[in-house]
Write an enzyme that holds these catalytic residues in place. Structure first.
Site, PDB file in Angstrom:
ATOM      1  N   HIS A  92      -5.133  -0.523   5.978  1.00 52.40           N
ATOM      2  CA  HIS A  92      -4.255   0.314   6.939  1.00 52.40           C
ATOM      3  C   HIS A  92      -5.243   0.293   7.841  1.00 52.40           C
ATOM      4  O   HIS A  92      -6.055   1.180   8.817  1.00 52.40           O
ATOM      5  CB  HIS A  92      -3.718   1.863   6.610  1.00 52.40           C
ATOM      6  CG  HIS A  92      -4.828   2.639   5.947  1.00 52.40           C
ATOM      7  ND1 HIS A  92      -6.352   2.362   5.636  1.00 52.40           N
ATOM      8  CD2 HIS A  92      -5.058   3.047   4.213  1.00 52.40           C
ATOM      9  CE1 HIS A  92      -7.789   3.304   5.268  1.00 52.40           C
ATOM     10  NE2 HIS A  92      -6.373   3.806   4.533  1.00 52.40           N
ATOM     11  N   HIS A 127       1.446   5.181  -1.920  1.00 50.29           N
ATOM     12  CA  HIS A 127       1.174   6.486  -1.985  1.00 50.29           C
ATOM     13  C   HIS A 127       2.614   7.214  -3.081  1.00 50.29           C
ATOM     14  O   HIS A 127       3.388   7.539  -2.147  1.00 50.29           O
ATOM     15  CB  HIS A 127       0.762   7.909  -2.024  1.00 50.29           C
ATOM     16  CG  HIS A 127      -0.794   7.315  -1.113  1.00 50.29           C
ATOM     17  ND1 HIS A 127      -2.150   7.349  -1.736  1.00 50.29           N
ATOM     18  CD2 HIS A 127      -1.037   6.678   0.026  1.00 50.29           C
ATOM     19  CE1 HIS A 127      -2.537   6.521  -0.561  1.00 50.29           C
ATOM     20  NE2 HIS A 127      -2.182   6.289  -0.335  1.00 50.29           N
ATOM     21  N   HIS A 130     -10.413   1.243   1.508  1.00 46.11           N
ATOM     22  CA  HIS A 130     -10.602   2.433   2.327  1.00 46.11           C
ATOM     23  C   HIS A 130     -11.465   2.421   3.065  1.00 46.11           C
ATOM     24  O   HIS A 130     -12.611   2.413   3.411  1.00 46.11           O
ATOM     25  CB  HIS A 130     -10.527   3.818   1.920  1.00 46.11           C
ATOM     26  CG  HIS A 130      -9.971   4.809   3.253  1.00 46.11           C
ATOM     27  ND1 HIS A 130      -8.699   5.685   3.233  1.00 46.11           N
ATOM     28  CD2 HIS A 130     -10.855   5.387   4.401  1.00 46.11           C
ATOM     29  CE1 HIS A 130      -9.094   6.173   4.558  1.00 46.11           C
ATOM     30  NE2 HIS A 130      -9.806   5.807   4.773  1.00 46.11           N
ATOM     31  N   LYS A 149      -9.220  -0.272  -6.061  1.00 50.40           N
ATOM     32  CA  LYS A 149      -9.333   0.232  -4.585  1.00 50.40           C
ATOM     33  C   LYS A 149     -10.798   1.276  -4.337  1.00 50.40           C
ATOM     34  O   LYS A 149     -11.320   2.368  -5.284  1.00 50.40           O
ATOM     35  CB  LYS A 149      -8.287   1.466  -4.872  1.00 50.40           C
ATOM     36  CG  LYS A 149      -7.660   2.277  -3.407  1.00 50.40           C
ATOM     37  CD  LYS A 149      -7.569   0.994  -1.669  1.00 50.40           C
ATOM     38  CE  LYS A 149      -7.961   2.086  -0.932  1.00 50.40           C
ATOM     39  NZ  LYS A 149      -6.635   2.744  -0.626  1.00 50.40           N
ATOM     40  N   HIS A 209       0.926  -0.962   0.194  1.00 56.54           N
ATOM     41  CA  HIS A 209       0.060  -0.119  -0.052  1.00 56.54           C
ATOM     42  C   HIS A 209       1.151   1.565  -0.695  1.00 56.54           C
ATOM     43  O   HIS A 209       1.482   1.282   1.401  1.00 56.54           O
ATOM     44  CB  HIS A 209      -1.007  -0.259   1.056  1.00 56.54           C
ATOM     45  CG  HIS A 209      -1.691   1.266   1.556  1.00 56.54           C
ATOM     46  ND1 HIS A 209      -3.217   1.293   1.642  1.00 56.54           N
ATOM     47  CD2 HIS A 209      -2.057   2.701   1.508  1.00 56.54           C
ATOM     48  CE1 HIS A 209      -4.047   2.274   1.671  1.00 56.54           C
ATOM     49  NE2 HIS A 209      -2.834   3.127   1.293  1.00 56.54           N
ATOM     50  N   ASP A 261       1.488   2.175   4.116  1.00 52.17           N
ATOM     51  CA  ASP A 261       0.825   3.959   3.264  1.00 52.17           C
ATOM     52  C   ASP A 261       1.648   5.290   3.325  1.00 52.17           C
ATOM     53  O   ASP A 261       0.860   6.160   3.467  1.00 52.17           O
ATOM     54  CB  ASP A 261      -0.183   3.808   4.174  1.00 52.17           C
ATOM     55  CG  ASP A 261      -1.382   4.927   4.093  1.00 52.17           C
ATOM     56  OD1 ASP A 261      -1.396   5.511   2.727  1.00 52.17           O
ATOM     57  OD2 ASP A 261      -2.517   5.536   4.961  1.00 52.17           O
TER      58      ASP A 261
END
Ligand code: NCD
Ligand code: ZN
Ligand code: ZN
Length: 345
Positions: free
Chosen positions: A176, A17, A138, A101, A15, A249
């Site tokens: 997360h 970004h 999420h 996602k 995970h 994350d």
């Protein structure tokens, strides 16, 4: 057991970004040094919602890699109410999209184009179940009447339980996780339901947001929780259960966007990611469980081969700089100005 160094199979980050443009180029080398692969989140502006967009983003990531790096980005699609079953078939056949996602609309950074009501995408989920394409979540409700600290357990109770019943074969990752309730749900689920756990949720509780004044660099979503939840996550990560795997994350935001009257959510940890996990495992005498969590469980879940090379961490403290470059703008990394107790050789 108090080893001065550990060598284990190279990990993957399930995970991550990476953003785009100058920020991508600035943050990518930290991940590429440590991890063989990463599941790259699609919450760009505009979102990575089609296979064509995922392919183009993947090319930009590859172009930004340091010379000689073997790092492999694993792409995801951003689920919107416009996503169709045909998009899912295309994604499943693309060889480059590994998951889709789900952002509840408005739940987090760049989630405005997420899904308002899950029922509207049921035909898409049906196709994902059929194709074996994992749904990443999420997992927080956005209902303004639900307390911010309860949004994950309420999501588990209201949405996830329902989803598991409606799509019993759908492969899912609760991303997360931050609570004992989420960990329990995943532990009791079949093997095709997994969860990622971040370094901040293993190392910090919600005091870290407030102690000594408001700490915007400890603000992420889902927000840090009470100590008992942190302990439940440490237990989940270190007990050897294959449902749980590493997902940092790591979410870079410019310093000015964090230190603001309306600071944004996200903690950058790629500069010390595996080192921070080593600290968390070491703190409970579970370094021997780190390799499975960091390098095996995620690969197995995603049906990808485990990595064959290794990394070595030395028990050797080093000081994290106060700021790092996020591509022409400063950013504040996790542990800024203080020490990390393991160093990547
Ligand atoms: C993430 C981001 O900045 O993209 N922020 C965060 O606090 N975790 C979004 C997300 O993963 O929810
Ligand atoms: Zn999220
Ligand atoms: Zn994220």
């Amino acid at each position: 057991m108090n080893p001065t160094q550990i060598t284990f199979t190279r990990p993957d980050d399930w995970h991550l970004h990476l953003r785009d443009g100058a920020m991508l180029a600035a943050v990518l080398p930290d991940t590429a040094r440590r991890f063989a692969r990463a599941i790259v989140m699609p919450n760009l502006k505009p979102p990575v919602a089609t296979v064509a967009q995922a392919r183009a983003y993947r090319e930009r990531i590859l172009a930004a890699l340091p010379e000689g790096s073997n790092f492999t980005p694993l792409m995801t699609l951003y689920l919107t109410e416009a996503t169709t079953p045909a998009d899912i078939i295309e994604a499943a056949n693309s060889g480059l999209v590994h998951a889709v996602k789900y952002y509840p609309a408005g739940a987090t950074t760049n989630a405005a184009q997420g899904v308002g009501e899950l029922r509207r995408v049921f035909p898409v989920l049906e196709e994902m179940q059929k194709q074996g394409l994992p749904l990443l979540m999420h997992g927080e409700v956005t209902d303004p009447d639900v307390d911010v600290f309860d949004r994950e357990p309420v999501f588990v109770e209201r949405e996830l339980s329902q989803l598991r019943r409606s799509f019993p074969e759908l492969r899912m990752v609760l991303e997360h996780i931050t609570t004992a309730e989420a960990a329990a749900f995943v532990r009791e689920s079949p093997a095709h339901v997994g969860a990622t756990i971040t370094p901040q949720h293993l190392l910090l509780n919600r005091n870290a947001i407030f102690v000594g004044g408001l700490q915007p660099h400890h603000y992420c979503l889902p927000v840090l929780k009470r100590e008992r939840h942190r302990q439940a996550l440490v237990q989940a990560a270190t007990c050897g259960d294959p449902h749980f795997f590493l997902g940092t994350d790591s979410a870079p935001h410019p310093k000015h966007a964090k230190e603001s009257a309306c600071g944004c959510a996200g903690i950058f940890s790629s500069h010390a990611a595996i080192e921070l996990y080593a600290e968390a495992f070491d703190a409970v005498g579970a370094l021997d469980k780190l390799e499975a969590f960091a390098s095996f469980h995620g690969a197995d879940f995603y049906r990808l081969p485990r990595n064959t090379d290794t990394i070595t961490l030395l028990r050797e403290p080093w000081q994290v700089p106060d700021e790092v470059d996020f591509g022409g703008t400063p950013g504040v990394p996790m542990r800024a100005g203080s020490h990390v107790h393991w160093r990547l050789r």
